[in-house]
Scaffold this active site. Sequence first.
Site, mmCIF file in Angstrom:
data_model
loop_
_atom_site.group_PDB
_atom_site.id
_atom_site.type_symbol
_atom_site.label_atom_id
_atom_site.label_comp_id
_atom_site.label_asym_id
_atom_site.label_seq_id
_atom_site.Cartn_x
_atom_site.Cartn_y
_atom_site.Cartn_z
ATOM 1 N N CYS A 260 0.815 -1.225 0.000
ATOM 2 C CA CYS A 260 0.000 0.000 0.000
ATOM 3 C C CYS A 260 0.842 1.266 0.000
ATOM 4 O O CYS A 260 0.648 2.160 -0.835
ATOM 5 C CB CYS A 260 -0.982 -0.024 1.164
ATOM 6 S SG CYS A 260 -0.232 0.068 2.814
ATOM 7 N N HIS A 308 -2.631 1.346 6.904
ATOM 8 C CA HIS A 308 -2.976 1.210 5.485
ATOM 9 C C HIS A 308 -3.152 2.603 4.894
ATOM 10 O O HIS A 308 -3.562 3.540 5.586
ATOM 11 C CB HIS A 308 -4.267 0.398 5.315
ATOM 12 C CG HIS A 308 -4.588 0.098 3.871
ATOM 13 N ND1 HIS A 308 -3.826 -0.755 3.108
ATOM 14 C CD2 HIS A 308 -5.581 0.567 3.047
ATOM 15 C CE1 HIS A 308 -4.341 -0.836 1.884
ATOM 16 N NE2 HIS A 308 -5.394 -0.022 1.819
ATOM 17 N N HIS A 320 -5.675 1.949 -4.544
ATOM 18 C CA HIS A 320 -4.756 1.402 -3.539
ATOM 19 C C HIS A 320 -4.369 -0.030 -3.872
ATOM 20 O O HIS A 320 -4.970 -0.681 -4.727
ATOM 21 C CB HIS A 320 -5.373 1.477 -2.139
ATOM 22 C CG HIS A 320 -6.597 0.620 -1.954
ATOM 23 N ND1 HIS A 320 -6.928 0.043 -0.752
ATOM 24 C CD2 HIS A 320 -7.575 0.235 -2.820
ATOM 25 C CE1 HIS A 320 -8.056 -0.641 -0.869
ATOM 26 N NE2 HIS A 320 -8.463 -0.533 -2.101
#
Length: 383
Positions: A260, A308, A320
């Site tokens: 990520c 994240h 993402h």
Amino acid sequence: MSGRLLRWICTGAVVGTLVTTGPPAHAAPAPEERPVTQLLTDLQQLYRSAEEASETYNATEEKLKKQRARVKALDDALAKARGAVRDGRGDAGRFARQQYQGTTELSPYVRLLLARDPQRALDQGHVLGRVAAGRAATVERLAGGEKKADGLARAARTALAAQTALAARQKKQRDKADGQLREVEELLSSLSVDQLAALRQAEEAGTAEAQEKFLASGALGGSPATRPPSRQGDKALDYAVRQIGRPYKWGAEGPKAFDCSGLTQRAWAHAGREIPRTSQEQWAELRRIPLSRLRPGDLVVYFPEATHVAMYLGDGRVVHAPRPGSRVKVSPIAANPVLGAVRPDPGGRAVSGYTPPKLPEGATSGSDLGYDRAQVAGATDSR
């Protein structure tokens, strides 16, 4: 933003409330005995723990890179210092041989007493004095060089020890993340096709519900309408969109695979802006902005621990790299519990005449939790 809304954003869940505590002391029921919602929650928790471990690994990797650079710089400086010491010792040895062989002959004072031409003797004395001063300076440089080399040698040994300790810590973190991802793989491998289908439906329903609540809360300013990005934000977003379909791999920074924060860092580097490597560092070091002022290219950070991160696409969506077993994709902004947002270029002016990037076919397809077992099996390869 109200305290109630902020608490919902920070701790809301895709399906119900995410379990933030550890597993119960008693043995967990087998997958076939757990309801689908519980399986989904368990899977989310496993992924969250694995992602936290991988971000910790990434942070150590960044420290290790800096430490390697420091060790190299110290080694280079030490090599130069030792070379200077060798040269100084050679000069000192040459002066010692000259003194022993008597090449300097009489002292300037004796020369002055015996000279027929005192002025010439004085001139020669000045020359000899300068030579003596030069020799003294050489000896002084030699002593200083040896002291500097000794200090650099100690610093290099200390830096190397720190590098070795970081490498050992990184290996433990890698092994921990690998072990947690294997737990995910084992759970997914134990599920039937029907259970996987039910999980997909539960995830989609939960995401839709979370997104509806999120937009209705007014967190995006009452409308998810797209604001124009900055020039750099537009370039970073264009890069991220072009990576759609590439596989997630923890610790990866591209160009063939990403995790990520590897995706967001690489995208902004492509736009000419260096940002920290991990999602936690991005949250801690970049300028925070209200969700109501999000524009394309801004980063949306998730979970209370900031484990994240995604890039805002506009219209209430993000780009993402979701989880191991999944691929870079477009998701609703509320697919995970939102912590907040940061802007890598807070001084960047919005561009005029902005046209959102064209998304490739299938940009929104696929599970954010990565249910493809063939992909998951390859996601646990250690780096």
